[in-house]
Write an enzyme that holds these catalytic residues in place. Structure first.
Site, PDB file in Angstrom:
ATOM      1  N   CYS A  31       0.764  -1.196  -0.010  1.00 42.37           N
ATOM      2  CA  CYS A  31      -0.051   0.030   0.092  1.00 42.37           C
ATOM      3  C   CYS A  31       0.990   1.211   0.124  1.00 42.37           C
ATOM      4  O   CYS A  31       1.609   1.587   1.078  1.00 42.37           O
ATOM      5  CB  CYS A  31      -0.914  -0.005   1.210  1.00 42.37           C
ATOM      6  SG  CYS A  31      -1.695   1.486   1.752  1.00 42.37           S
ATOM      7  N   CYS A  34       0.571   3.514   3.032  1.00 43.71           N
ATOM      8  CA  CYS A  34       1.281   2.760   4.167  1.00 43.71           C
ATOM      9  C   CYS A  34       2.476   2.819   4.269  1.00 43.71           C
ATOM     10  O   CYS A  34       3.295   3.159   5.419  1.00 43.71           O
ATOM     11  CB  CYS A  34       0.955   1.409   4.114  1.00 43.71           C
ATOM     12  SG  CYS A  34      -0.854   1.003   4.517  1.00 43.71           S
TER      13      CYS A  34
END
Length: 101
Positions: A31, A34
């Site tokens: 991600c 992230c």
């Protein structure tokens, strides 16, 4: 120390029995947001001695993520004494994370 890696086997000991406020970062290594947030969370783990800063990889710990109702990542959860105090979805700057605490 940087952020702790949390899984279903160490969750109770490291989080529920810590006796401290906890910041949990639910993330996935694939991600983009992230990956942006990860160094900030690690930095907070080194700086905050009165808070347990930890990460949960949702790809590896799907059951734990489900128990928190995680549908989007990154999700930050602030807990104390087993109770959720605050939650935020999406990458945040360091000062916003500190304000969550």
């Amino acid at each position: 120390m940087s952020a702790l890696s949390i899984n279903k086997h160490n969750f109770e000991k490291e989080i529920l029995n810590s006796g401290k406020k906890v910041l949990l970062d639910f993330f996935s290594p694939r991600c983009g947001p992230c990956r942006f947030l990860s160094p900030i969370v690690d930095e907070l783990g080194r700086e905050l001695s009165d808070v347990v800063v930890a990460k949960v990889n949702v790809d590896e710990e799907n059951e734990l993520a489900s128990s928190f109702g995680i549908f989007s990542i990154p999700t930050l959860v602030v807990m104390e004494k087993g109770k959720i105090l605050n939650r935020a979805v999406g990458a945040r700057p360091k000062r916003e994370i500190l304000n969550m605490l």
